[in-house]
Design an enzyme around this catalytic site. Structure first.
Site, short mmCIF file in Angstrom:
data_model
loop_
_atom_site.label_atom_id
_atom_site.label_comp_id
_atom_site.label_asym_id
_atom_site.label_seq_id
_atom_site.Cartn_x
_atom_site.Cartn_y
_atom_site.Cartn_z
N ASN A 1 0.79 -1.25 0.00
CA ASN A 1 0.00 0.00 0.00
C ASN A 1 0.81 1.29 0.00
O ASN A 1 0.27 2.35 0.31
CB ASN A 1 -0.95 0.04 1.22
CG ASN A 1 -2.26 -0.62 0.90
OD1 ASN A 1 -2.79 -0.41 -0.19
ND2 ASN A 1 -2.76 -1.41 1.80
N VAL A 2 2.09 1.19 -0.30
CA VAL A 2 2.94 2.39 -0.29
C VAL A 2 2.78 3.19 -1.59
O VAL A 2 3.00 4.41 -1.60
CB VAL A 2 4.41 2.00 -0.02
CG1 VAL A 2 5.36 3.16 -0.29
CG2 VAL A 2 4.57 1.53 1.42
N LYS B 1 3.09 1.37 -5.12
CA LYS B 1 3.69 0.73 -6.30
C LYS B 1 2.80 0.89 -7.52
O LYS B 1 3.25 1.28 -8.60
CB LYS B 1 3.93 -0.77 -6.06
CG LYS B 1 4.96 -1.10 -4.99
CD LYS B 1 5.21 -2.60 -4.88
CE LYS B 1 3.98 -3.41 -4.54
NZ LYS B 1 3.43 -3.11 -3.20
N THR B 2 1.53 0.54 -7.35
CA THR B 2 0.61 0.58 -8.50
C THR B 2 0.41 2.02 -8.97
O THR B 2 0.44 2.30 -10.18
CB THR B 2 -0.75 -0.02 -8.10
OG1 THR B 2 -0.54 -1.36 -7.67
CG2 THR B 2 -1.72 -0.03 -9.27
N LYS C 1 2.47 -8.23 -13.63
CA LYS C 1 2.53 -8.56 -12.20
C LYS C 1 2.38 -10.06 -12.06
O LYS C 1 1.50 -10.66 -12.68
CB LYS C 1 1.42 -7.81 -11.46
CG LYS C 1 1.33 -8.13 -9.97
CD LYS C 1 0.72 -6.98 -9.16
CE LYS C 1 0.53 -7.37 -7.70
NZ LYS C 1 0.72 -6.25 -6.77
N GLU D 1 5.43 -5.09 -11.50
CA GLU D 1 5.12 -4.72 -10.11
C GLU D 1 5.24 -5.93 -9.19
O GLU D 1 4.71 -7.01 -9.48
CB GLU D 1 3.69 -4.16 -10.01
CG GLU D 1 3.37 -3.71 -8.59
CD GLU D 1 1.95 -3.21 -8.36
OE1 GLU D 1 1.22 -2.93 -9.34
OE2 GLU D 1 1.57 -3.10 -7.18
N GLY E 1 3.48 -6.73 -2.24
CA GLY E 1 3.89 -6.32 -0.90
C GLY E 1 5.17 -5.52 -0.89
O GLY E 1 5.42 -4.70 -1.77
N ASN F 1 6.81 8.73 -2.60
CA ASN F 1 5.37 8.93 -2.88
C ASN F 1 4.74 9.75 -1.76
O ASN F 1 5.25 9.79 -0.64
CB ASN F 1 4.68 7.57 -3.01
CG ASN F 1 3.25 7.71 -3.51
OD1 ASN F 1 2.91 8.67 -4.21
ND2 ASN F 1 2.41 6.75 -3.16
N1 LIG Z 1 0.20 9.76 -4.74
C1 LIG Z 1 -1.01 9.25 -4.52
N2 LIG Z 1 -2.12 10.04 -4.63
C2 LIG Z 1 -3.34 9.52 -4.41
N3 LIG Z 1 -3.59 8.25 -4.08
C3 LIG Z 1 -2.54 7.43 -3.93
C4 LIG Z 1 -1.21 7.88 -4.14
N4 LIG Z 1 -0.37 6.84 -3.94
C5 LIG Z 1 -1.15 5.79 -3.62
N5 LIG Z 1 -2.45 6.13 -3.62
C6 LIG Z 1 -3.60 5.26 -3.30
O1 LIG Z 1 -3.28 4.54 -2.12
C7 LIG Z 1 -3.68 3.17 -2.24
C8 LIG Z 1 -2.45 2.26 -2.15
O2 LIG Z 1 -1.56 2.55 -3.24
P1 LIG Z 1 -1.12 1.43 -4.27
O3 LIG Z 1 -2.26 0.54 -4.62
O4 LIG Z 1 -0.42 2.10 -5.40
O5 LIG Z 1 -0.08 0.64 -3.35
P2 LIG Z 1 0.72 -0.70 -3.70
O6 LIG Z 1 2.10 -0.54 -3.13
O7 LIG Z 1 0.61 -0.98 -5.14
O8 LIG Z 1 -0.08 -1.79 -2.85
P3 LIG Z 1 -0.07 -3.41 -3.05
O9 LIG Z 1 1.00 -3.92 -2.14
O10 LIG Z 1 -1.44 -3.82 -2.62
O11 LIG Z 1 0.19 -3.72 -4.49
C9 LIG Z 1 -4.43 3.07 -3.56
O12 LIG Z 1 -5.79 3.30 -3.34
C10 LIG Z 1 -3.83 4.22 -4.39
O13 LIG Z 1 -4.69 4.70 -5.39
MG LIG Z 2 -0.17 -2.62 -6.09
#
Ligand SMILES: Nc1ncnc2c1ncn2[C@@H]1O[C@H](COP(=O)(O)OP(=O)(O)OP(=O)(O)O)[C@@H](O)[C@H]1O
Ligand SMILES: [Mg+2]
Length: 226
Positions: free
Chosen positions: A13-14, A16-17, A38, A116, A119, A179
């Site tokens: 949730n940091v 990545k996506t 992925k 991607e 975690g 981020n």
């Molecule tokens: N810069 C940003 N601005 C707005 N929303 C963000 C931002 N970065 C992340 N988010 C939101 O926070 C949430 C977590 O981000 P994201 O899904 O990119 O994390 P992740 O590292 O891909 O998680 P996972 O481990 O589940 O793949 C998502 O809802 C995403 O849209």
């Molecule tokens: Mg992700």
């Protein structure tokens, strides 16, 4: 010959996506044939049309790739757990040969692949009689990496630990992206400085809340892929 980069983070949730979506979008807007891949996604949305892998769906839309879900992500689990546990519960554990074939297929369709992770960097992908850790996949695919880190409090610890683990596992790292960055924050400026000093790596881009463009030179972005 396709080029790739692996996106990991200091945790789940940091972002990545979110950051990957902006990277692929920027490459595609610059005219590059850029795609996304992925290996394993957990916590897919259950719908009447089947499981929707949120990460792949999101990047597909943000970057306007127009790819099918099955080509974007190979293993999709319903439970929002680490892939190793989701597979123990649901079956369908990750097979390295299938991952390699899927990546090879993606690499024939795209010139730049952003891969991607799941975690953070310590992520058991399969843990039964066969054991696959995330770093095994990074090495098998021959990829270098980028680390996504939160710009805020706690990132010195999380980023330095991530880098130290990756170096211990001999995983190459191209740089760090912060981020949820806030311009003018004294703490976040110091986080950048301290992380750079303590890791010897550069924070190469800063992504703010709801950014729609990645602020980095296209040439610099392209150069990350190998
Ligand atoms: N810069 C940003 N601005 C707005 N929303 C963000 C931002 N970065 C992340 N988010 C939101 O926070 C949430 C977590 O981000 P994201 O899904 O990119 O994390 P992740 O590292 O891909 O998680 P996972 O481990 O589940 O793949 C998502 O809802 C995403 O849209
Ligand atoms: Mg992700």
């Amino acid at each position: 010959m396709s080029k790739g980069i692996f996106i990991t983070a200091t945790g789940t949730n940091v972002g990545k996506t979110f950051v990957t979506g902006l990277m692929v979008k920027k490459l595609r807007e610059a005219g590059h044939n850029a795609g996304y891949y992925k290996v394993a996604l957990s916590g897919a949305e259950v719908t009447e049309h089947g499981l929707i892998p949120g990460d792949a769906d999101s990047v597909n839309r943000v970057a306007a790739i127009g790819e099918t879900m099955e080509n974007l992500v190979t293993y999709v689990y319903k439970n929002p757990f680490s892939p190793h546990l989701a597979a123990i519960i649901e079956g369908n554990p990750v097979e390295m040969d299938i991952v390699k074939a899927a990546y090879k297929k993606a690499a024939t369709n795209y010139d730049y692949l952003t891969v991607e992770g799941s975690g953070g960097i310590v992520c058991p992908i399969r843990y039964d009689d066969t054991k696959i850790m995330l770093e095994d996949i990074i090495k098998e695919l021959g990829l270098s990496t980028l680390i996504i880190a939160d710009a805020g409090l706690g990132t010195i610890n999380a980023t330095v630990l991530t880098v130290e683990y990756m170096r211990q596992k001999n995983i190459p790292i191209k740089g760090i992206i912060f981020n949820r960055y806030h311009e003018g924050s004294v703490m976040e400026e110091d986080n950048k400085m301290m992380v750079e000093i303590m890791t010897g790596l550069s924070v190469i881009a800063f992504v703010k809340e709801n950014d729609t463009e990645l602020k980095i030179d296209t040439d610099k972005l392209v150069a990350l892929y190998e």
